[in-house]
Design a protein around this motif. Sequence first.
Motif, PDB file in Angstrom:
ATOM      1  N   ALA A   1      15.340  48.012 -20.673  1.00  0.00           N
ATOM      2  CA  ALA A   1      14.357  48.704 -20.225  1.00  0.00           C
ATOM      3  C   ALA A   1      13.219  48.982 -21.150  1.00  0.00           C
ATOM      4  O   ALA A   1      12.058  49.171 -20.592  1.00  0.00           O
ATOM      5  CB  ALA A   1      14.694  50.125 -19.505  1.00  0.00           C
ATOM      6  N   GLU A   2      13.699  49.306 -22.272  1.00  0.00           N
ATOM      7  CA  GLU A   2      12.852  49.498 -23.565  1.00  0.00           C
ATOM      8  C   GLU A   2      12.054  48.367 -23.841  1.00  0.00           C
ATOM      9  O   GLU A   2      10.654  48.666 -23.948  1.00  0.00           O
ATOM     10  CB  GLU A   2      13.480  50.220 -24.504  1.00  0.00           C
ATOM     11  N   VAL A   3      12.673  47.329 -24.268  1.00  0.00           N
ATOM     12  CA  VAL A   3      12.070  46.229 -24.964  1.00  0.00           C
ATOM     13  C   VAL A   3      11.806  44.920 -24.048  1.00  0.00           C
ATOM     14  O   VAL A   3      11.091  44.199 -24.423  1.00  0.00           O
ATOM     15  CB  VAL A   3      12.585  45.873 -26.354  1.00  0.00           C
ATOM     16  N   GLY A   4      12.791  44.945 -22.975  1.00  0.00           N
ATOM     17  CA  GLY A   4      12.508  43.720 -22.075  1.00  0.00           C
ATOM     18  C   GLY A   4      13.208  42.689 -22.421  1.00  0.00           C
ATOM     19  O   GLY A   4      13.861  42.546 -23.370  1.00  0.00           O
ATOM     20  N   ILE A   5      13.685  41.913 -21.439  1.00  0.00           N
ATOM     21  CA  ILE A   5      14.490  40.864 -21.473  1.00  0.00           C
ATOM     22  C   ILE A   5      14.336  39.697 -22.698  1.00  0.00           C
ATOM     23  O   ILE A   5      15.028  39.135 -22.988  1.00  0.00           O
ATOM     24  CB  ILE A   5      14.447  39.878 -20.102  1.00  0.00           C
ATOM     25  N   GLU A   6      12.984  39.444 -22.853  1.00  0.00           N
ATOM     26  CA  GLU A   6      12.881  38.569 -23.967  1.00  0.00           C
ATOM     27  C   GLU A   6      12.317  39.168 -25.454  1.00  0.00           C
ATOM     28  O   GLU A   6      11.837  38.359 -26.086  1.00  0.00           O
ATOM     29  CB  GLU A   6      11.633  37.376 -23.573  1.00  0.00           C
TER      30      GLU A   6
END
Lengths: 217, 217
Positions: free
Chosen positions: A37-42
């Motif tokens: 949620a914070e930094v994202g999947i990539e």
Amino acid sequence: MADSSAVFSNALRTMPKQGRAVQTYERLLDVSGDLLAEVGIERISTNLICARAGMTPPALYRYFKDKYAVLDALGRRLLARRGDILTLWLAEVSPRGAQAMAEGLGDVLTATWQATLNEPGGIWILRALRAVPQLAHVRAEAYAEMTEIMAAAFAASLNHPPRDDLWLRVRVALEFAFSADELLFEETRLPPEVIIAEATDLLRRALVEPIRQAATA
Amino acid sequence: MADSSAVFSNALRTMPKQGRAVQTYERLLDVSGDLLAEVGIERISTNLICARAGMTPPALYRYFKDKYAVLDALGRRLLARRGDILTLWLAEVSPRGAQAMAEGLGDVLTATWQATLNEPGGIWILRALRAVPQLAHVRAEAYAEMTEIMAAAFAASLNHPPRDDLWLRVRVALEFAFSADELLFEETRLPPEVIIAEATDLLRRALVEPIRQAATA
DNA sequence: TGTACATCAGTGAACGCGCGTTCACTGATGTAC
DNA sequence: TGTACATCAGTGAACGCGCGTTCACTGATGTAC
């Protein structure tokens, strides 16, 4: 309720055996959800997960074969919880017929949404499962299984409408229903109850009524 | 039709001016789409995009501020094309009333799906837009805008049903409709026409009929 | 129509950083007698 | 209940690699006269 073969993928390395290990395992998943949620999947990384969990990388690799195994397990855990809600709901309501199912539709939508809300990074897990080719099959299989269960429940509680038609109708309705989740997280200007009420109404018209008509026709 | 402020984000660095540059720009986007499908959102890299496009990194950074600007532009391009289809369809069909809109629903679903099929990495672009926090707003804004346009068209062609109710109904229906795309790509065991027919039927029952009833009531 | 110059479009080579993953190890917990 | 040993759970430190991005540059295209 949770079938362990669905919850634990074979991409796991060692099963946690001691209580402490189970805690570590769950903690790694929780932290992964938060970071999704914070930094994202990539941007998420094993090093980052371990640091946030207060551990060192080999602790993660003790349980997970590689980075994807973490996301795989994370996805399975959430989908199993969502699946359990549907299964429980069907068991409770389907013996009471299509009328009861139509009336309970809002409840199960709400409960599913709540399950995702309570899961760290919930909606981001669902989104990541879709967006990462290596993980897409996890979601696909879970949804196919849910469709099977739900179609069986409908068929049993009605006058056996044609099997294939029903399967497809349920499949489409399920996809619609779960896209309402997405809307609930995205469209925050509107109160959730209003969105759920609207989605429930559409689903009732789309799924339950036609099936009842088909059954009584 | 395409509003350039929507198609080109301000994350772009230099606009391509010569014909050769436009080709380069479009080529970089096409390649990015392909790679999104092949390696996925969390494996794609600027170096990889450039290598596949037969260029060197500074060529990419001439037009795009950073890696996200590429994905941003890629997403906007696809969403603009899908949006154009909806807008064109509405312009053609909405003057002829709700009946015509109900009948044309399958056409516009098919056309939208085809647009995504023809776009390199089409479905993976839509998925990536959802899954990457930095990009989520692109999709959200585009869908909100489409809802606006569609709600306006419905309101105009009917006896002005209550504005807010209609907006929400259209928003939910649009989300449902676009989740049918997802199904079309995922559920490859079934012929696309069958899925589209089913989705169209559900949407007709869910969206068009209730609005007609509300209008005549 | 030809030339001089300005601008646009792209290259070659490299940077520092964080990635995924592993090796060899220490400390914690459970088990047999 | 205490001790010896086996197994489980985690650490410290580092590896090679590819990432995103940039600097100083050359070649291609357009423009003025």
